[in-house]
Design a protein around this motif. Structure first.
Motif, PDB file in Angstrom:
ATOM      1  N   GLY A   1      29.119   7.009  27.263  1.00  0.00           N
ATOM      2  CA  GLY A   1      30.651   7.090  26.985  1.00  0.00           C
ATOM      3  C   GLY A   1      31.041   7.966  25.726  1.00  0.00           C
ATOM      4  N   VAL A   2      30.726   7.678  24.595  1.00  0.00           N
ATOM      5  CA  VAL A   2      31.305   8.231  23.470  1.00  0.00           C
ATOM      6  C   VAL A   2      30.685   9.600  23.227  1.00  0.00           C
ATOM      7  CG1 VAL A   2      31.382   7.947  20.796  1.00  0.00           C
ATOM      8  CG2 VAL A   2      31.625   6.010  22.013  1.00  0.00           C
ATOM      9  N   ILE A   3      29.597   9.710  23.229  1.00  0.00           N
ATOM     10  CA  ILE A   3      28.470  11.087  23.189  1.00  0.00           C
ATOM     11  C   ILE A   3      29.098  12.109  24.222  1.00  0.00           C
ATOM     12  CG2 ILE A   3      26.601  12.079  22.889  1.00  0.00           C
ATOM     13  CD1 ILE A   3      25.333   9.662  21.597  1.00  0.00           C
ATOM     14  N   ALA A   4      28.934  11.506  25.306  1.00  0.00           N
ATOM     15  CA  ALA A   4      29.496  12.371  26.541  1.00  0.00           C
ATOM     16  C   ALA A   4      31.071  12.961  26.235  1.00  0.00           C
ATOM     17  CB  ALA A   4      29.373  11.566  27.864  1.00  0.00           C
ATOM     18  N   SER A   5      31.975  12.014  26.001  1.00  0.00           N
ATOM     19  CA  SER A   5      33.151  12.477  25.583  1.00  0.00           C
ATOM     20  C   SER A   5      33.280  13.542  24.300  1.00  0.00           C
ATOM     21  CB  SER A   5      34.044  11.250  24.972  1.00  0.00           C
ATOM     22  OG  SER A   5      34.283  10.270  26.168  1.00  0.00           O
TER      23      SER A   5
ATOM     24  N   THR B   1      15.918  11.097  30.234  1.00  0.00           N
ATOM     25  CA  THR B   1      16.238   9.800  30.198  1.00  0.00           C
ATOM     26  C   THR B   1      16.920   9.302  29.245  1.00  0.00           C
ATOM     27  OG1 THR B   1      14.076   9.367  29.033  1.00  0.00           O
ATOM     28  CG2 THR B   1      13.973   9.349  31.293  1.00  0.00           C
ATOM     29  N   THR B   2      17.628  10.225  28.269  1.00  0.00           N
ATOM     30  CA  THR B   2      18.399  10.032  27.303  1.00  0.00           C
ATOM     31  C   THR B   2      19.616   9.108  27.417  1.00  0.00           C
ATOM     32  OG1 THR B   2      17.742  11.738  26.140  1.00  0.00           O
ATOM     33  CG2 THR B   2      19.658  10.890  25.218  1.00  0.00           C
ATOM     34  N   SER B   3      20.443   9.575  28.450  1.00  0.00           N
ATOM     35  CA  SER B   3      21.756   8.943  29.058  1.00  0.00           C
ATOM     36  C   SER B   3      21.392   7.336  29.586  1.00  0.00           C
ATOM     37  CB  SER B   3      22.273   9.619  30.046  1.00  0.00           C
ATOM     38  OG  SER B   3      21.679   9.741  31.176  1.00  0.00           O
ATOM     39  N   LEU B   4      20.092   7.311  30.162  1.00  0.00           N
ATOM     40  CA  LEU B   4      19.819   5.990  30.667  1.00  0.00           C
ATOM     41  C   LEU B   4      19.347   5.012  29.865  1.00  0.00           C
ATOM     42  CD1 LEU B   4      17.655   7.018  33.721  1.00  0.00           C
ATOM     43  CD2 LEU B   4      19.876   6.381  33.709  1.00  0.00           C
TER      44      LEU B   4
ATOM     45  N   ILE C   1      33.289  20.555  15.282  1.00  0.00           N
ATOM     46  CA  ILE C   1      32.577  19.162  15.500  1.00  0.00           C
ATOM     47  C   ILE C   1      33.582  18.261  14.874  1.00  0.00           C
ATOM     48  CG2 ILE C   1      30.602  17.542  14.706  1.00  0.00           C
ATOM     49  CD1 ILE C   1      28.679  19.774  14.877  1.00  0.00           C
ATOM     50  N   GLY C   2      34.179  18.383  13.849  1.00  0.00           N
ATOM     51  CA  GLY C   2      35.357  17.547  13.242  1.00  0.00           C
ATOM     52  C   GLY C   2      36.401  17.120  14.233  1.00  0.00           C
ATOM     53  N   GLU C   3      36.857  18.440  14.581  1.00  0.00           N
ATOM     54  CA  GLU C   3      38.035  18.447  15.426  1.00  0.00           C
ATOM     55  C   GLU C   3      37.865  17.455  16.937  1.00  0.00           C
ATOM     56  OE1 GLU C   3      39.275  22.366  16.345  1.00  0.00           O
ATOM     57  OE2 GLU C   3      39.824  22.775  14.517  1.00  0.00           O
ATOM     58  N   ALA C   4      36.435  17.670  17.280  1.00  0.00           N
ATOM     59  CA  ALA C   4      36.043  17.104  18.570  1.00  0.00           C
ATOM     60  C   ALA C   4      35.844  15.455  18.097  1.00  0.00           C
ATOM     61  CB  ALA C   4      34.820  17.505  19.036  1.00  0.00           C
ATOM     62  N   TRP C   5      35.352  15.220  17.140  1.00  0.00           N
ATOM     63  CA  TRP C   5      35.193  13.915  16.648  1.00  0.00           C
ATOM     64  C   TRP C   5      36.582  13.117  16.630  1.00  0.00           C
ATOM     65  CZ3 TRP C   5      31.414  10.481  17.577  1.00  0.00           C
ATOM     66  CH2 TRP C   5      31.624   9.282  16.990  1.00  0.00           C
ATOM     67  N   ASN C   6      37.493  13.655  16.093  1.00  0.00           N
ATOM     68  CA  ASN C   6      38.764  13.109  15.778  1.00  0.00           C
ATOM     69  C   ASN C   6      39.552  12.936  17.149  1.00  0.00           C
ATOM     70  OD1 ASN C   6      38.636  13.004  13.251  1.00  0.00           O
ATOM     71  ND2 ASN C   6      39.339  15.167  12.794  1.00  0.00           N
TER      72      ASN C   6
END
Length: 79
Positions: free
Chosen positions: A19-23, A9-12, A64-69
């Motif tokens: 949005g942000v976390i999925a991307s 149920t996290t995404s709900l 993680i740093g590259e992905a967040w950017n």
């Protein structure tokens, strides 16, 4: 008192996950697997199994740093 949330149920319950976390997750996976393929396809390079044996927290944090950017401002605005 500890209350556990229902499974899956996290995404709900957390709209940012949609949005942000999925991307971010998608960018992280792409970065990690691109690194895996790039490293293992070199002539005389390690096998995929050998690659994952030496993959450590430093590599994960770097990805993680590259992905967040890569997460765009429009993702944040849409949440």
């Amino acid at each position: 008192i500890v209350v556990f949330l229902p499974l899956n149920t996290t995404s709900l319950l957390q709209p940012m996950d949609q949005g942000v976390i999925a991307s971010f997750k998608a960018y992280y996976l792409r970065s990690t697997f691109t690194q895996t393929i790039r490293t293992t396809e070199k002539e005389g390079g390690p096998t995929r199994k050998e690659f994952w044996k030496v993959f450590n927290i430093y590599h994960a944090v770097k990805n993680i740093g590259e992905a967040w950017n890569e997460v765009k401002q429009s993702n944040f605005n849409g949440v």
